[in-house]
Scaffold this active site. Sequence first.
Site, PDB file in Angstrom:
ATOM      1  CB  CYS A  28     -39.220  -4.118   5.232  1.00 12.61           C
ATOM      2  SG  CYS A  28     -39.952  -5.592   4.500  1.00 12.61           S
ATOM      3  N   GLY A  33       0.839  -1.201   0.000  1.00  9.75           N
ATOM      4  CA  GLY A  33       0.000   0.000   0.000  1.00  9.75           C
ATOM      5  C   GLY A  33       0.869   1.244   0.000  1.00  9.75           C
ATOM      6  CG  LEU A  38     -11.846  -6.733   6.797  1.00  2.37           C
ATOM      7  CD1 LEU A  38     -11.417  -5.967   8.033  1.00  2.37           C
ATOM      8  CD2 LEU A  38     -13.320  -7.096   6.887  1.00  2.37           C
ATOM      9  N   GLY A  47      -2.191   6.726   1.970  1.00  2.17           N
ATOM     10  CA  GLY A  47      -2.074   7.660   3.090  1.00  2.17           C
ATOM     11  C   GLY A  47      -0.968   7.295   4.062  1.00  2.17           C
ATOM     12  CB  CYS A  51      -2.807 -17.219  13.520  1.00  2.00           C
ATOM     13  SG  CYS A  51      -3.413 -16.760  15.140  1.00  2.00           S
ATOM     14  CG  ASP A 111      -1.067   1.130  -3.898  1.00  2.00           C
ATOM     15  OD1 ASP A 111      -2.069   0.943  -4.623  1.00  2.00           O
ATOM     16  OD2 ASP A 111      -1.118   1.784  -2.846  1.00  2.00           O
TER      17      ASP A 111
END
Lengths: 506, 374
Positions: free
Chosen positions: A179, A30, A125, A33, A441, A54
Amino acid sequence: MAVARDQYNQQTLGESLNDKLKKSRVLMVGAGGIGCELLKNLVLSGFLNVHIVDLDTIDLSNLNRQFLFRNEHIKKSKALVAKEVAQTFNPEAEVTAYHDNIKDERFGVSWFRQFDLVFNALDNLDARRHVNKMCLAADVPLIESGTTGFNGQVQVIKKGVTACYDCSPKETPKSFPVCTIRSTPSQSIHCIVWGKSYLLSEIFGVSEESSFDNTTNSENEGEIEELQREAAALRNIRNSIGTPEFPRLLFEKVFHTDVERLRSMAEMWKSRTPPESLKYDEVLSRASDALASKDSLLRDGQKVWSLEESLVVFQDSLDRLSRRILKMKEAKAETDPDPVITFDKDDEDTLDFVAASANIRSTVFGIDRKSRFDIKQMAGNIIPAIATTNAIVAGLCILQAFKVMKGEYDQAKEVFLTPFAPARLLATDRSRAPNPKCPVCSTYQTSAFVDLSRATLNDLVEDFVRLELGYGDKEFTVNSEAGLLYDVDETENLPKKLSDLANLQG
Amino acid sequence: MPPSAESDPAMQTEISEDEIALYDRQIRLWGMQAQEKIRRANILLITLRALGSEISKNLVLAGISSLTILDPNPVSTADLGAGFFLSQATNAAEGLEGLEGKSRAEAAAPIVQKLNPRVKVRADSGPVREKDAAYFASFDVVIATDLGAADIAWINDATRAAGKKFYAAGCHGTHGFIFSDLVSHSYVIQRDSANVVTKPGPESATRAVVDVRTKKEGPRVVETVTKRETYSPFGKACLSAPLPAEFARSKRRLRAVSPVLSCLRALWSAPDLADPSSRAGMESFTRTVMGKHAELGLPPETLTPEVIRQFLQGVGAEIAPVAAILGGQLAQDVINVLGQTQQPIQNTVVFDGGVMEASVYALHSDLEGAGAEA
């Protein structure tokens, strides 16, 4: 001796850690930011061999915080531009950039193994979970970080020593009962989701009912059937896209006919204020001022439109979208699937349409209207982000990295920013132990090298799991991302080659 | 909309849609009004090393009106280690020789400017002690980094005289500090009303609630609370003030106070620190630190030789992560103070990167006119 460029690192960290950093090889996933800040810190702190991955490209709204990027870089690869700029901070640094998805198969477990340390600087995520899994499989320590607004946190993840990313359950995106969205909205967000996931997709896209919670129970069964009929009727109106009648037909259907039907259900409004249906011509007759100021209306994202102004934007955006889809239909080949327009917060036509529709529906249900700016945030799930939080979090990542590089896992803590707390700006917590019930894990992990084009599932089951791993006659299952591949009753895949079955990894 | 007292007709260039798009992700956090205040702020930053680089980056990205960088010193090789703007400037000039005759301010300003063309970035190579009252009065906020106690106190006196907000900060290896003197600062907090209504009056020794308004927003009751914090200048705070009274009453709290505070105070009181790597230097510094530690009423066992050794090892050194954390916290506080919607730092942050703690202490020797004792 001449003063060295890294004199202060040497002085503060000591020679042995300073040398270790220089010889290490690290991965940063990444370059957004947190990534821009982190990459700067890495090369300045003496991490000279840094790989960055990235997939993203640079956008105008990044520039208020991703300081490696400037206007002239818009639309270029974040990874590649970040590399070019960060290398000017330290000429000794060697940054390797990949403009690619970290989930790509070339970044397999063995590729992860080459790194001494991995940093997650991600915003979603799914990718976080993936890197977490890869680092556990490759047994490489991971520094995980995240920010939202003024808040941020950093944690160290080391297989068998600390909790992993999936040791605690994570919040999943909220879905609303169908609904609430279709019949009884009570908040702006309900009307926005209606505009985006129902109205826009029924007219210009494929039904996106999956974003609703469609659970039926005895109470709402009848209503759900009714709603499905209503949606089918709406899809019929699609045929008149592009005709002068279209805006009126659509408006009358969703803001009059459907609302009148809802109103007639007395049961529903016992404890709620019933909606007020609208007539297209009546609203339009009051909209001459709004029509005259259409251009300035469309420019100003901060203004909260009146009902009449919302109608003007509804008409205008509907017109833009209609012309677009007709053009797309014209351009498509006979065999191509029907074109669709889906919601994108940065696509002005779809945003205007959703904002106007949501505001008209809000008026019908007596809910406050919102500005396009606010609707964009809610419809696009935009998370506020600032330079300072990212800078602080990226600084903490490096302090954690020092501990990890020294092997001092007992001193690596979970750190949280505590904005506006009077007594401290940071809160620390001892790293949590791995959760023995963690689905990620707590499981035994191993890897095997196989020629996927030759080995069959049977080879994996019989030779590897039963013999090599010593499972013998025990019952077990084999799964891939696609689902179940083998269990005691599911044996038809056994003769198949692994390459034909799935993308087996990790 | 009715005209507000805040609006200055001379400055009424409307914030454009382009700017809103650029600052989108931060406006969503602090709101349009705060952005408009940030957009009008003129800020002076004294000393541009690693910490100053971080602060200038964060403020220029946020979209202030102007940043003046004052630093008469030439760029040195050691500056390039963590000072990324100076490193970039050196690159652009093809080596330090290319920057011959230029101050740090002059070297960095063009690079800082590139971060955001909407902000006016200026370089000033004059010595700070030659600046007069009118100079300091022309800024909204003055930030002094990496200076000794005497310079910090002198600048702070000048900003006080001009009634301007002041910050000081410094990095020493893995340690550092932030100090703020906002003189008297009012801000407005909006929140859901609790069951107990907030009443005007003192909240702490430095903070008072001056106004409370409530408004119904649908089912919620929102209260708008105006608060005011009162500050002390550096000399009466960092150099001499005791810890707040509530610390003295609690052994647990005293034990939790960072011993780095004693180390910093010793450093501020002994500007002519003998070479700390020498035995004599170490011993003399240790004596001073122990004196300061006792003066603060802190238990002797929290000041270990290892704490002092670690601190001395880092004196004068700057490393990137510490500069990033302190520069981020300081710039964030400046932005919040300009926006006037958040609780600001009151008034000293002691940072210890070894244990990743950033504790805040309200240090005041004799507060005039604040909320008095709560």
